[in-house]
Every structure is written in structure tokens, then in C-alpha cells.
Write an enzyme that holds these catalytic residues in place. Structure first.
Site, PDB file in Angstrom:
ATOM      1  N   LEU A  19     -40.959 -34.725  -6.841  1.00 53.03           N
ATOM      2  CA  LEU A  19     -41.630 -34.520  -5.561  1.00 53.03           C
ATOM      3  C   LEU A  19     -42.212 -33.113  -5.567  1.00 53.03           C
ATOM      4  O   LEU A  19     -41.523 -32.151  -5.910  1.00 53.03           O
ATOM      5  CB  LEU A  19     -40.638 -34.635  -4.395  1.00 53.03           C
ATOM      6  CG  LEU A  19     -40.424 -35.984  -3.715  1.00 53.03           C
ATOM      7  CD1 LEU A  19     -39.463 -35.809  -2.544  1.00 53.03           C
ATOM      8  CD2 LEU A  19     -41.711 -36.615  -3.241  1.00 53.03           C
ATOM      9  N   ASP A  20     -43.479 -32.975  -5.179  1.00 50.25           N
ATOM     10  CA  ASP A  20     -44.102 -31.655  -5.106  1.00 50.25           C
ATOM     11  C   ASP A  20     -43.355 -30.781  -4.104  1.00 50.25           C
ATOM     12  O   ASP A  20     -42.754 -31.288  -3.147  1.00 50.25           O
ATOM     13  CB  ASP A  20     -45.560 -31.783  -4.658  1.00 50.25           C
ATOM     14  CG  ASP A  20     -46.410 -32.556  -5.659  1.00 50.25           C
ATOM     15  OD1 ASP A  20     -46.085 -32.522  -6.857  1.00 50.25           O
ATOM     16  OD2 ASP A  20     -47.398 -33.191  -5.233  1.00 50.25           O
ATOM     17  N   PRO A  21     -43.422 -29.437  -4.268  1.00 50.06           N
ATOM     18  CA  PRO A  21     -42.785 -28.550  -3.282  1.00 50.06           C
ATOM     19  C   PRO A  21     -43.275 -28.789  -1.856  1.00 50.06           C
ATOM     20  O   PRO A  21     -42.506 -28.637  -0.905  1.00 50.06           O
ATOM     21  CB  PRO A  21     -43.176 -27.148  -3.783  1.00 50.06           C
ATOM     22  CG  PRO A  21     -43.345 -27.312  -5.260  1.00 50.06           C
ATOM     23  CD  PRO A  21     -43.940 -28.681  -5.430  1.00 50.06           C
ATOM     24  N   LEU A  22     -44.553 -29.188  -1.690  1.00 45.19           N
ATOM     25  CA  LEU A  22     -45.100 -29.430  -0.354  1.00 45.19           C
ATOM     26  C   LEU A  22     -44.782 -30.832   0.173  1.00 45.19           C
ATOM     27  O   LEU A  22     -45.242 -31.206   1.246  1.00 45.19           O
ATOM     28  CB  LEU A  22     -46.613 -29.215  -0.349  1.00 45.19           C
ATOM     29  CG  LEU A  22     -47.088 -27.770  -0.540  1.00 45.19           C
ATOM     30  CD1 LEU A  22     -48.598 -27.684  -0.468  1.00 45.19           C
ATOM     31  CD2 LEU A  22     -46.459 -26.836   0.485  1.00 45.19           C
ATOM     32  N   ALA A  23     -44.013 -31.607  -0.585  1.00 48.97           N
ATOM     33  CA  ALA A  23     -43.571 -32.940  -0.141  1.00 48.97           C
ATOM     34  C   ALA A  23     -42.081 -32.887   0.187  1.00 48.97           C
ATOM     35  O   ALA A  23     -41.322 -32.137  -0.430  1.00 48.97           O
ATOM     36  CB  ALA A  23     -43.830 -33.974  -1.221  1.00 48.97           C
TER      37      ALA A  23
END
Length: 311
Positions: free
Chosen positions: A48-52
Site C-alpha cells: 500500500l502506498d504511504p498515501l493509502a
């Protein structure tokens, strides 16, 4: 001759279904969970991306052997697309590369959804973990290179519009392995002539795990205040899901203790009786509810491919 080094940590096994907070990388999350649980090894099923935010299934110990089965599972995301700007990363983190004053109507957004349902061809984002000539695309992109990433087929089972404003669309997607929601936002924005990027992204489901399995990181960190280590680790272990739960979509074979011992030694066991399973290339065996092995059923036998410790 020197003795082999004993692995550091506890030989625990199981799945921790972390509700990953924003601005926290997946690798960072795995390291934190491994440290909290004092586990010998850990891994995750699907970055999961840091912004997710949302579901990050983390495997501890022997459960790491079942990661591929969770990686292949269906996933559900809730996401918001902001219209008017296309960004280098296809999310809030990147620089604006194209912009438009146009905004789509709700009817136009709804009319576009069938195009992105079913088996579709999708080009992954420039900032992605795809390997190009042995290098990660995001490393090349950070160096200023624009790389040609070939399109690939992904499957979208369901794409629904939950809500809409002139500037934003809130959607939910159920999709297969390898689908990039950021690419979807980019491509929809281009089709609508207004450009778009992901403003928020949350994963709520990774088969076979659901929202009821989510554990907030704050709940785990709060247990650090328990001074007695045995008590603290026991409280943490209560959050673990049995390793075998990751295999619930495979055929199941129940075996006796004697058969379990044979399987753990790498030997096949004979399956008899009317309840003997049909031949299948992949199945899992349990004894007393505990995972013993993953293997195939063929010619009246269960043949182990991967075995699991009895602890």
C-alpha cells in the site's frame, strides 16, 4: 565447525491484518509489527502506498509461506478522484503535469464505468514498483526518466460510483491482482477530457480477509505500556489469525496426527473412504484444526509441497 546461528525472535506464525495509517510505508509497517511481536520473520501481501490507508495483511513466521495465496486474492478499494489535474505520480504526492478547467457531470462519470469493468488493458503508473530492465520504474522516474511501461491485462469485477461533486468522484472497486487504482484515475480523467488523480485511497478487503479483521496500529502500540513481556506478547498474539485462514479458498483435507507427522517429514499420505477429496493441483491439510501442509491430491494421495511446523 561453527554452529548455525539461532534465528532471533519468537517462532510464532499467523496473520495480522493491519489497518495501515496514512503516511506510513508498507515496509515500515512490517518492520514495526515484526518488532512489536518479536517475530523471527515477517512479510506482507500487497504493498500500500504511504498515501493509502487500510488493509495490509502481514504474515508472521510460517505464514509467510502463504503470502502468494493472499497476493492472488480479490481486493476492494474505496477511492476519491480529484478532477482538473493530472499528476506525475497519479496521486497527491506528484507535480501537476496537465490541467483543465473542464469538470465532468455525474452522468458522464457513470457512463464511463462499463469501459473499466471486466478484463481491461492498463499501463501502470510511472511511479510504480514495475521492473524495467531490472530497475524499478519509480527509481527511473525519480531520476527524471520517462520510461515506456507496457500495458497489461487486469480484471475489474465491479466499479461503482458512490458519490459525486463537480470536483470529486468517490468510487469503490473490486479488482484482481496487479490493478493500479492510480492508473484508473489517470485514464478516466483523460477519457473525460478533464484529467484526474487520486485524492484518497483506502483498501477495505484482501481475500479472504474482511474489514472485521482490521487491527488499528494504535491498538497494538498501546500495548507497549504493559511492562511484563509475557503478558504484553500474549495480548498481541490475541490479534493473530491462524495461518490456515489464508488458504480458505483451496480444497481442504483433514488428516490424523500420524498422517500429519508423515506430511511434515515430506512424505505423501493415502486418502481413503467416501470422503476422500477429488484430485486437485492445490489443497491444504490440517490436523486438529492446525495447518500441516500445502500440496496436491493425486492418485488417492495427498502429496506435500510446503509443510508447516507443529507449534
Amino acid at each position: 565447525m561453527s554452529k548455525p546461528r539461532k534465528p532471533k525472535g519468537r517462532p510464532i506464525s499467523g496473520w495480522l491484518i493491519l489497518d495501515k495509517p496514512l503516511d506510513f510505508g508498507s515496509t515500515e509497517a512490517v518492520s514495526k509489527i515484526k518488532w512489536l511481536f518479536k517475530a523471527q520473520k515477517a512479510g506482507h501481501a500487497g504493498t500500500l502506498d504511504p498515501l493509502a490507508s487500510g488493509m495490509l495483511p502481514i504474515a508472521l513466521g510460517d505464514a509467510t509461506k502463504t503470502v502468494p495465496y493472499v497476493m492472488d486474492g480479490r481486493k476492494i478499494y474505496e477511492f476519491t478522484v480529484a478532477w482538473g489535474e493530472e499528476r506525475s505520480t497519479d496521486d497527491l504526492e506528484g507535480d501537476v503535469v496537465r490541467s483543465s478547467a473542464e469538470r465532468p457531470s455525474e452522468e458522464a462519470v457513470r457512463a464511463l464505468l462499463p469501459k473499466y469493468t471486466g478484463v481491461i488493458a492498463q499501463v501502470p503508473p510511472q511511479f510504480s514498483a514495475i521492473k524495467i530492465d531490472g530497475e524499478r520504474a519509480y527509481d527511473l522516474a525519480r531520476d527524471g526518466e520517462t520510461v515506456e511501461i507496457p500495458a497489461r491485462e487486469v480484471e475489474v469485477f465491479r466499479l461503482s460510483l458512490i458519490g459525486c461533486t463537480p470536483h470529486l468522484a468517490h468510487l469503490e472497486i473490486e479488482c484482481g491482482k496487479g490493478t493500479y487504482v492510480r492508473s484508473l484515475a489517470r485514464d478516466m480523467g483523460r477519457d473525460l477530457g478533464c484529467f484526474g488523480h487520486i485524492a484518497s485511497l483506502r483498501r477495505t478487503f484482501v481475500a479472504p480477509f474482511g474489514e472485521e479483521d482490521l487491527v488499528p496500529l494504535a491498538d497494538l502500540v498501546a500495548l507497549e505500556k504493559i511492562e511484563d513481556e509475557a503478558e504484553r506478547l500474549a495480548a498481541l498474539d490475541d490479534y493473530l489469525i491462524d495461518t490456515g485462514e489464508a488458504l480458505s479458498d483451496l480444497p481442504h483435507v483433514a488428516v490424523s496426527d500420524d498422517q500429519a507427522h508423515r506430511l511434515r517429514m515430506g512424505n505423501p499420505v493415502i486418502l481413503r473412504g467416501r470422503d476422500a477429496p477429488l484430485p486437485t493441483p492445490e489443497a491444504y491439510a490440517t490436523a486438529r484444526g492446525k495447518l500441516v501442509a500445502i500440496g496436491e491430491v493425486a492418485e488417492g494421495e495427498f502429496r506435500p509441497k510446503r509443510v508447516f511446523a507443529s507449534h
